[in-house]
Design an enzyme around this catalytic site. Structure first.
Site, PDB file in Angstrom:
ATOM      1  N   HIS A  22      48.505  46.895  30.572  1.00 45.48           N
ATOM      2  CA  HIS A  22      48.239  46.318  31.896  1.00 45.48           C
ATOM      3  C   HIS A  22      49.515  46.239  32.718  1.00 45.48           C
ATOM      4  O   HIS A  22      49.550  46.629  33.883  1.00 45.48           O
ATOM      5  CB  HIS A  22      47.631  44.915  31.753  1.00 45.48           C
ATOM      6  CG  HIS A  22      47.308  44.277  33.068  1.00 45.48           C
ATOM      7  ND1 HIS A  22      48.249  43.599  33.832  1.00 45.48           N
ATOM      8  CD2 HIS A  22      46.161  44.235  33.772  1.00 45.48           C
ATOM      9  CE1 HIS A  22      47.684  43.170  34.944  1.00 45.48           C
ATOM     10  NE2 HIS A  22      46.420  43.538  34.938  1.00 45.48           N
ATOM     11  N   HIS A  85      39.319  47.038  34.556  1.00 47.99           N
ATOM     12  CA  HIS A  85      40.395  47.989  34.256  1.00 47.99           C
ATOM     13  C   HIS A  85      39.890  49.133  33.376  1.00 47.99           C
ATOM     14  O   HIS A  85      40.219  50.306  33.602  1.00 47.99           O
ATOM     15  CB  HIS A  85      41.554  47.287  33.559  1.00 47.99           C
ATOM     16  CG  HIS A  85      42.302  46.340  34.432  1.00 47.99           C
ATOM     17  ND1 HIS A  85      42.727  46.667  35.706  1.00 47.99           N
ATOM     18  CD2 HIS A  85      42.714  45.058  34.222  1.00 47.99           C
ATOM     19  CE1 HIS A  85      43.369  45.641  36.235  1.00 47.99           C
ATOM     20  NE2 HIS A  85      43.367  44.658  35.358  1.00 47.99           N
TER      21      HIS A  85
END
Length: 251
Positions: A22, A85
């Site tokens: 991330h 995501h």
């Protein structure tokens, strides 16, 4: 298309493995991900392993994919549940690249993830008692499938520990860690640990740990089981692809 030799190692020419992190402003996150990357490389010598971030850190995923040119790659998200995501950001970045890519499943839920959570709790001082319980602290997402995955991980951890485990979230979902602690206290569980369901140190992991009334485990980090889990997701993605090819040929 057999990408595995008889001794279980990947044959030359296997797709590259791209770890997709991330990203975080906490400098410990990048060093943790790099340590995990080194473990993966040690387990599978000869397999090209790369790193790309969704945001905040370098290298960014689009830049990593650009360096691969038109090569093959499997993108393994260092994320612990389905969510935006996994479903949107990573596939969109992959679609814009020249490289031929496939996106593996997130790391959770899976027994190897639970084994890491269990070991991190032991390292923090976990001892099972009649009044003990665990809050599984995760990042949180508005995607309902993310919550399903975290709930599944919590059930697996509860089975492993033999005590109640309530999932809680740092953002975007409920309950919060504090709310989960209060729920367990109302049930007579006064020795409550927080299990950090985060890949690496960062703001959310720190905030959740600070709300623990007893002990809080460290993030998952470069635990050996996490490296094995990454390679499992990589291999799983290739197995699925190989299984699809006969179907396409006969279509």
């Amino acid at each position: 298309m057999n990408l595995v030799s008889l001794n279980g190692k990947r044959r030359p020419g296997s797709p590259a493995l791209v770890l997709v992190a991330h990203g975080s402003r906490d400098p410990r996150a990048l060093s943790t991900v790099k340590a995990l990357m080194e473990r993966v490389q040690a387990l599978r010598p000869g397999l090209p392993v790369h790193l790309g971030h969704i945001e905040l850190n370098e290298p960014r995923l689009p830049d990593t994919l650009a360096e691969l040119g038109t090569g093959d790659a499997v993108l393994v998200p260092l994320l612990l549940a389905r969510g935006y995501h996994v479903k949107q950001d990573i596939p969109e970045m992959a679609a814009e690249a020249r490289a031929r890519t496939r996106v593996a499943a997130p790391l959770g839920p899976h027994p190897l993830l639970v084994e890491t959570l269990y070991d991190r709790l032991l390292e923090a001082g976990w001892r099972t008692r009649r009044d003990s319980a665990v809050v599984l602290a995760a990042a949180g997402s508005r995607d309902p499938e993310s919550k399903l995955d975290t709930n599944h991980t919590a059930r697996l951890l509860a089975d492993r520990l033999g005590v109640p485990v309530i999932p809680a979230y740092a953002s975007a979902a409920t309950p919060t860690v504090q709310e989960a602690v209060h729920t367990l206290a109302a049930q007579g569980r006064h020795r409550v640990a927080v299990a950090s369901c985060f890949t690496a140190p960062g703001r959310f992991a720190t905030q959740c740990a600070e709300q623990s009334p007893w002990i809080a485990s460290a993030p998952l980090g470069a635990h050996p089981a996490m490296a094995h889990l990454i390679l499992h997701r990589y291999d799983q993605s290739l197995t699925i692809q190989v299984a699809r090819e006969p179907e396409l040929a006969s279509a």
